[in-house]
Design a protein around this motif. Structure first.
Motif, PDB file in Angstrom:
ATOM      1  N   PRO A 163     -11.045 -52.623  37.505  1.00 54.16           N
ATOM      2  CA  PRO A 163     -11.197 -52.452  36.178  1.00 54.16           C
ATOM      3  C   PRO A 163     -12.037 -53.693  35.657  1.00 54.16           C
ATOM      4  O   PRO A 163     -12.791 -53.771  34.679  1.00 54.16           O
ATOM      5  N   ASP A 164     -11.490 -55.064  36.336  1.00 53.39           N
ATOM      6  CA  ASP A 164     -11.860 -56.335  35.745  1.00 53.39           C
ATOM      7  C   ASP A 164     -12.818 -57.037  37.015  1.00 53.39           C
ATOM      8  O   ASP A 164     -13.022 -58.217  36.801  1.00 53.39           O
ATOM      9  N   GLY A 165     -13.340 -56.133  37.909  1.00 44.26           N
ATOM     10  CA  GLY A 165     -14.105 -56.918  38.932  1.00 44.26           C
ATOM     11  C   GLY A 165     -14.178 -56.136  40.237  1.00 44.26           C
ATOM     12  O   GLY A 165     -14.794 -54.856  39.959  1.00 44.26           O
ATOM     13  N   ALA A 166     -14.017 -56.786  41.327  1.00 46.98           N
ATOM     14  CA  ALA A 166     -14.091 -55.889  42.719  1.00 46.98           C
ATOM     15  C   ALA A 166     -13.354 -56.516  43.756  1.00 46.98           C
ATOM     16  O   ALA A 166     -12.860 -57.662  43.516  1.00 46.98           O
ATOM     17  N   ARG A 167     -13.242 -55.792  44.870  1.00 46.33           N
ATOM     18  CA  ARG A 167     -12.502 -56.330  45.974  1.00 46.33           C
ATOM     19  C   ARG A 167     -13.244 -56.055  47.143  1.00 46.33           C
ATOM     20  O   ARG A 167     -13.847 -54.968  47.383  1.00 46.33           O
ATOM     21  N   TRP A 168     -13.053 -57.012  48.136  1.00 47.46           N
ATOM     22  CA  TRP A 168     -13.507 -56.783  49.646  1.00 47.46           C
ATOM     23  C   TRP A 168     -12.588 -57.043  50.506  1.00 47.46           C
ATOM     24  O   TRP A 168     -11.873 -57.863  50.443  1.00 47.46           O
ATOM     25  N   SER A 169     -12.404 -56.174  51.529  1.00 49.65           N
ATOM     26  CA  SER A 169     -11.007 -56.227  52.476  1.00 49.65           C
ATOM     27  C   SER A 169     -11.368 -55.634  53.715  1.00 49.65           C
ATOM     28  O   SER A 169     -11.926 -54.561  53.907  1.00 49.65           O
ATOM     29  N   GLY A 171      -8.896 -55.807  55.801  1.00 51.29           N
ATOM     30  CA  GLY A 171      -7.400 -55.655  56.664  1.00 51.29           C
ATOM     31  C   GLY A 171      -6.809 -56.926  56.881  1.00 51.29           C
ATOM     32  O   GLY A 171      -5.592 -57.264  56.897  1.00 51.29           O
ATOM     33  N   ALA A 172      -7.819 -57.896  57.433  1.00 46.28           N
ATOM     34  CA  ALA A 172      -7.284 -59.347  57.869  1.00 46.28           C
ATOM     35  C   ALA A 172      -7.548 -60.065  56.791  1.00 46.28           C
ATOM     36  O   ALA A 172      -6.596 -61.153  56.615  1.00 46.28           O
ATOM     37  N   VAL A 173      -8.345 -60.037  56.151  1.00 40.48           N
ATOM     38  CA  VAL A 173      -8.683 -60.786  55.018  1.00 40.48           C
ATOM     39  C   VAL A 173      -9.222 -60.019  53.710  1.00 40.48           C
ATOM     40  O   VAL A 173      -9.982 -59.030  53.903  1.00 40.48           O
ATOM     41  N   THR A 174      -8.806 -60.680  52.514  1.00 44.65           N
ATOM     42  CA  THR A 174      -9.233 -60.002  51.252  1.00 44.65           C
ATOM     43  C   THR A 174      -9.813 -60.944  50.440  1.00 44.65           C
ATOM     44  O   THR A 174      -9.301 -61.858  50.156  1.00 44.65           O
ATOM     45  N   GLY A 175     -10.831 -60.406  49.708  1.00 45.10           N
ATOM     46  CA  GLY A 175     -11.263 -61.236  48.509  1.00 45.10           C
ATOM     47  C   GLY A 175     -11.218 -60.427  47.246  1.00 45.10           C
ATOM     48  O   GLY A 175     -11.766 -59.216  47.285  1.00 45.10           O
ATOM     49  N   THR A 176     -10.616 -61.028  46.118  1.00 44.98           N
ATOM     50  CA  THR A 176     -10.716 -60.340  44.891  1.00 44.98           C
ATOM     51  C   THR A 176     -11.269 -61.005  43.800  1.00 44.98           C
ATOM     52  O   THR A 176     -10.877 -62.107  43.712  1.00 44.98           O
ATOM     53  N   LEU A 177     -12.261 -60.482  43.396  1.00 43.54           N
ATOM     54  CA  LEU A 177     -13.024 -61.159  42.137  1.00 43.54           C
ATOM     55  C   LEU A 177     -12.649 -60.156  40.717  1.00 43.54           C
ATOM     56  O   LEU A 177     -12.641 -59.167  40.914  1.00 43.54           O
ATOM     57  N   THR A 178     -12.363 -61.118  39.698  1.00 43.48           N
ATOM     58  CA  THR A 178     -11.723 -61.019  38.595  1.00 43.48           C
ATOM     59  C   THR A 178     -12.527 -61.393  37.407  1.00 43.48           C
ATOM     60  O   THR A 178     -12.996 -62.721  37.694  1.00 43.48           O
ATOM     61  N   LEU A 179     -12.670 -60.929  36.429  1.00 47.82           N
ATOM     62  CA  LEU A 179     -13.548 -61.579  35.327  1.00 47.82           C
ATOM     63  C   LEU A 179     -12.756 -61.657  33.996  1.00 47.82           C
ATOM     64  O   LEU A 179     -11.718 -60.702  33.677  1.00 47.82           O
ATOM     65  N   SER A 180     -12.700 -62.569  33.141  1.00 48.61           N
ATOM     66  CA  SER A 180     -11.971 -62.748  31.989  1.00 48.61           C
ATOM     67  C   SER A 180     -12.495 -61.756  30.947  1.00 48.61           C
ATOM     68  O   SER A 180     -11.475 -61.523  30.023  1.00 48.61           O
ATOM     69  N   ALA A 181     -13.606 -61.188  30.813  1.00 47.84           N
ATOM     70  CA  ALA A 181     -14.031 -60.227  29.843  1.00 47.84           C
ATOM     71  C   ALA A 181     -14.752 -59.215  30.576  1.00 47.84           C
ATOM     72  O   ALA A 181     -15.618 -59.393  31.655  1.00 47.84           O
ATOM     73  N   PRO A 182     -14.353 -57.745  30.231  1.00 45.82           N
ATOM     74  CA  PRO A 182     -14.996 -56.758  30.918  1.00 45.82           C
ATOM     75  C   PRO A 182     -16.810 -56.783  30.787  1.00 45.82           C
ATOM     76  O   PRO A 182     -17.111 -57.021  29.624  1.00 45.82           O
ATOM     77  N   PRO A 183     -17.494 -56.562  31.917  1.00 44.56           N
ATOM     78  CA  PRO A 183     -18.788 -56.438  31.498  1.00 44.56           C
ATOM     79  C   PRO A 183     -19.124 -55.105  30.796  1.00 44.56           C
ATOM     80  O   PRO A 183     -18.718 -54.187  30.715  1.00 44.56           O
ATOM     81  N   ASP A 184     -20.261 -55.251  30.066  1.00 38.13           N
ATOM     82  CA  ASP A 184     -20.902 -54.066  29.391  1.00 38.13           C
ATOM     83  C   ASP A 184     -21.311 -53.096  30.373  1.00 38.13           C
ATOM     84  O   ASP A 184     -21.516 -51.683  29.984  1.00 38.13           O
ATOM     85  N   GLU A 185     -21.915 -53.401  31.736  1.00 39.72           N
ATOM     86  CA  GLU A 185     -22.123 -52.494  32.489  1.00 39.72           C
ATOM     87  C   GLU A 185     -21.974 -53.146  33.902  1.00 39.72           C
ATOM     88  O   GLU A 185     -22.001 -54.220  34.321  1.00 39.72           O
ATOM     89  N   ARG A 186     -21.399 -52.107  34.896  1.00 44.36           N
ATOM     90  CA  ARG A 186     -20.914 -52.711  36.028  1.00 44.36           C
ATOM     91  C   ARG A 186     -21.686 -51.396  37.123  1.00 44.36           C
ATOM     92  O   ARG A 186     -21.523 -50.254  37.021  1.00 44.36           O
ATOM     93  N   THR A 187     -22.268 -51.956  38.474  1.00 41.50           N
ATOM     94  CA  THR A 187     -22.798 -51.297  39.391  1.00 41.50           C
ATOM     95  C   THR A 187     -22.318 -51.487  40.556  1.00 41.50           C
ATOM     96  O   THR A 187     -22.471 -52.827  40.887  1.00 41.50           O
TER      97      THR A 187
END
Length: 695
Positions: A163-169, A171-187
């Motif tokens: 809802p506020d970003g994206a995640r890449w994983s 299984g061994a390593v995970t990166g989670t990206l989050t934003l303090s404000a939701p974007p107007d458009e996400r692709t």
């Protein structure tokens, strides 16, 4: 450390070019080990070595900010004292009524272990309203550091939208990206990238901000975790004087080294310095030992942690695959990634080093002299015995009385001294030396280790000191008989003996490591000093010592170990020159290295090009060098120790110093020197004479 990735010899027409190691010389590096961020000077992460890394995995391989249909003009980057980096970019044409820029995108980057935070702010200082679409694009390939370094990164990993970003994983390593404000458009794009767009309307004098955060997590935890926050392991090296460059260099050294500190997961209180960013952000035996030794005038905590961390991983068995042997100190430790050995062929824990074991013994003695508590030193004496047994039983494989190495696996390092690239040890005519190879500086380290470990045995009431001193004396005579060679300019020590016991006759900077170890007599030391810094020397570039004489057939100013300048190498020679009484020569080299530090913004790289200063007033970078790098940064402290001629004796409660500093360093004051809990300051008067004050 590992040799650099070799370039190709050429390729046939129509063939794709081979992968190449990425360059770093214009990169902006933020560091909070075991995390780091590498970007372009404008802050963008776009490829090559760029990325947000944690524990040798790349969690972000792309992170860029663009504004639709607006030209962007980066203004540069600034790193603040707290480690935050600020990038500013003009958004040209927006809200402008005069030629003055009006709208600026500001990108503030902070790094903590396991977390990258970027604060994007758009400011409108113009007299008109500005409408724009700001798009943040992020992607992750989860590549290992070895894949990135070899120029073979993995493909982009599919993003899982949040809802506020994206995640890449994987299984061994995970990166989670989050934003303090939701974007107007996400692709979420098919290639794995995610775009997050904001439609902004900024009235005159207003600003808008969004905060992006990327958190990294290894499923099995960190191989070497970050230490506890808020802890200091050495005193601040406070320098003042008429030449402000030393003060700037010392301050930058302190900041960079704090970013390189890692802890032992087996005992969190024990810390050491990772070798360098980005390629070597892990435990390297040789690098950690030299870096800790250089820091001793500021405290012994890093030395003690380094000694214990390596002692816990000291060799216990004979394992040909990893080159482990009983008592041997390891070369490096990496995470055991899926798929087995790394692309370079080295196992995760690798012991292929000829010098780490004697350097461990030397550091134990020197740390004791600078104030490491007796109880802590005594607890390590069994490991010291094991290290000595390795020197006697394993290091001299053919029984000729010299320490030598040869890769027995076919996949390890062909050279196992600090010049560990495949072409690092060669004859003067350019021929490579054939193993087994006995390096000159390794014999010097072994001599010093024997004498100093004998002193430890005496001090702690243990037998064997005389035997080790006898061993050292015999090595000294053997070295004098076999290593010294001669050319038209006189005698000098060869860089090594090859497998046929021929003297490898290169004029190389390795000879600087012999100074101050006790291996050379005064006449021999004078010959070495003249070769390093004499009027006809091809070793001194003007910014430091070249690794190889400029007249040698294999000389290359951009060769990793065949003509480049390594700051730690020069600092070791400066320290040795002072210990042998050659203060004027030491001052000349120190001044050159200080000039190089200034030109690199006081963050000296791992190495730089060995072009002559007369032709290249600013030192040219080696494009793939680590920056910061532990022993390059710590060379500042060793240089200060050498300038003041400092030698400690904690048991006697004394700190000895030279009578005066080398010419050119008059008026310098150094505060923060520590010996066994006591703090000292030293000052050089206008005539260079040194005074010592406690407190």
């Amino acid at each position: 450390m590992d040799a650099p990735v070799k370039a190709h010899d050429g390729f046939a027409e129509g063939e794709p070019p081979p992968p190449l190691q990425p360059f770093l010389h214009d990169a902006c590096v933020s560091l909070a080990a075991p995390s780091l961020c590498v970007s372009g000077p404008d802050g963008a992460i776009r490829g090559g070595a760029d990325g947000f890394y944690h524990g040798d995995r790349r969690l972000l391989s792309h992170l860029d900010a663009t504004v639709d249909a607006v030209p962007m003009a980066p203004l540069g980057a600034a790193t603040l004292p707290d480690g935050e980096t600020v990038f500013r970019t003009v958004l040209r044409g927006l809200a402008e009524q005069t030629p003055d820029p009006a709208v600026v995108l500001e990108r503030r980057r902070t790094l903590a272990p396991g977390r990258l935070t970027e604060r994007y702010t758009v400011r409108n200082a113009g007299g008109l309203s500005a409408r724009l679409r700001l798009t943040l694009t992020a992607a992750a390939d989860l590549s290992t550091m070895e894949q990135v370094k070899s120029g073979r990164p993995a493909a982009a990993w599919p993003a899982r939208p949040l809802p506020d970003g994206a995640r890449w994983s994987d299984g061994a390593v995970t990166g989670t990206l989050t934003l303090s404000a939701p974007p107007d458009e996400r692709t979420v794009e098919a290639g794995g990238a995610v775009t997050l767009a904001y439609d902004l309307h900024l009235r005159p004098g207003t600003a808008w901000t969004v905060v992006l955060r990327c958190d990294a997590e290894h499923r099995d935890g960190d191989l070497f975790p970050a230490p506890a926050t808020g802890t200091r392991w050495w005193s601040v090296p406070a320098v003042s004087g008429p030449d402000h460059r030393l003060a700037h260099w010392a301050a930058r050294t302190d900041r960079d080294l704090r970013g390189l500190v890692l802890s032992d997961p087996l005992r969190a209180q024990d810390v050491f310095l990772a070798a360098g960013a980005p390629w070597y952000l892990t435990l390297f035996g040789r690098d950690a030992l030299w870096s800790a030794r250089m820091l001793l005038p500021l405290g012994t905590d890093v030395a003690a942690g380094t000694l214990r961390t390596l002692a816990r991983r000291q060799g216990r068995a004979d394992v040909p695959r990893t080159e482990e042997q009983p008592g041997k100190i390891l070369h490096e430790v990496r995470r055991d990634e899926p798929g087995g050995p790394r692309a370079g062929g080295l196992p995760p824990s690798y012991y292929g080093t000829a010098d780490a074991t004697p350097l461990w013994l030397i550091l134990l003695h020197d740390a004791w002299r600078w104030g490491m508590p007796d109880a802590e030193v005594e607890a390590l004496l069994p490991h010291a015995e094991a290290a000595w047994n390795w020197l006697e039983r394993y290091a001299d494989a053919d029984g000729d009385g010299f320490l030598e190495y040869a890769d027995s696996t076919g996949r390890g390092l062909s050279n196992q001294g600090w010049k560990d690239s495949s072409d690092g040890i060669r004859f003067r005519d350019g021929r490579p030396a054939v193993p087994p190879i006995a390096l000159s500086e390794v014999q010097a380290y072994a001599y010093e280790a024997a004498v100093k470990s004998a002193a430890l045995l005496d001090a702690f009431g243990r037998p064997g000191g005389e035997r080790r001193r006898g061993w050292a004396a015999e090595l000294r005579e053997r070295f004098r008989a076999r290593f010294w060679v001669e050319d038209a300019a006189g005698r000098y020590p060869a860089v090594a003996l090859d497998g046929g016991k021929r003297a490898v006759d290169s004029l190389a900077s390795n000879m600087g490591h012999l100074l101050g170890t006790g291996l050379l007599d005064p006449e021999e030391a004078a010959l070495v000093a003249r070769r390093l810094v004499g009027p006809a020397s091809g070793m001194d570039s003007g910014f430091g010592l070249r690794t190889l004489d400029a007249a040698a057939a294999g000389f290359n100013a951009l060769g990793y170990h065949t003509g480049s300048v390594w700051p730690h190498d020069t600092a070791i020679a400066v320290h040795g020159l002072v210990r042998q009484g050659f203060t004027e020569e030491a001052g000349r080299l120190a001044a050159g290295l200080l000039g190089a530090a200034e030109q690199f913004g006081y963050r000296l790289p791992e190495l730089f090009a060995g072009y002559p200063r007369e032709e290249q007033p600013r030192p040219a970078p080696y494009p793939a060098a680590c920056r910061p790098q532990a022993w390059a940064a710590a060379s500042c402290v060793l240089l200060l120790q050498a300038l003041f001629g400092l030698e400690a004796d904690a048991r006697a409660g004394s700190l000895r110093h030279a009578v005066r500093v080398p010419p050119g360093f008059e008026g310098v004051t150094l505060r923060g020197v520590r010996v066994a809990g006591r703090t000292f300051a030293l000052s050089a008067a206008a005539d260079g004479t040194i005074s010592l004050h406690e407190g």
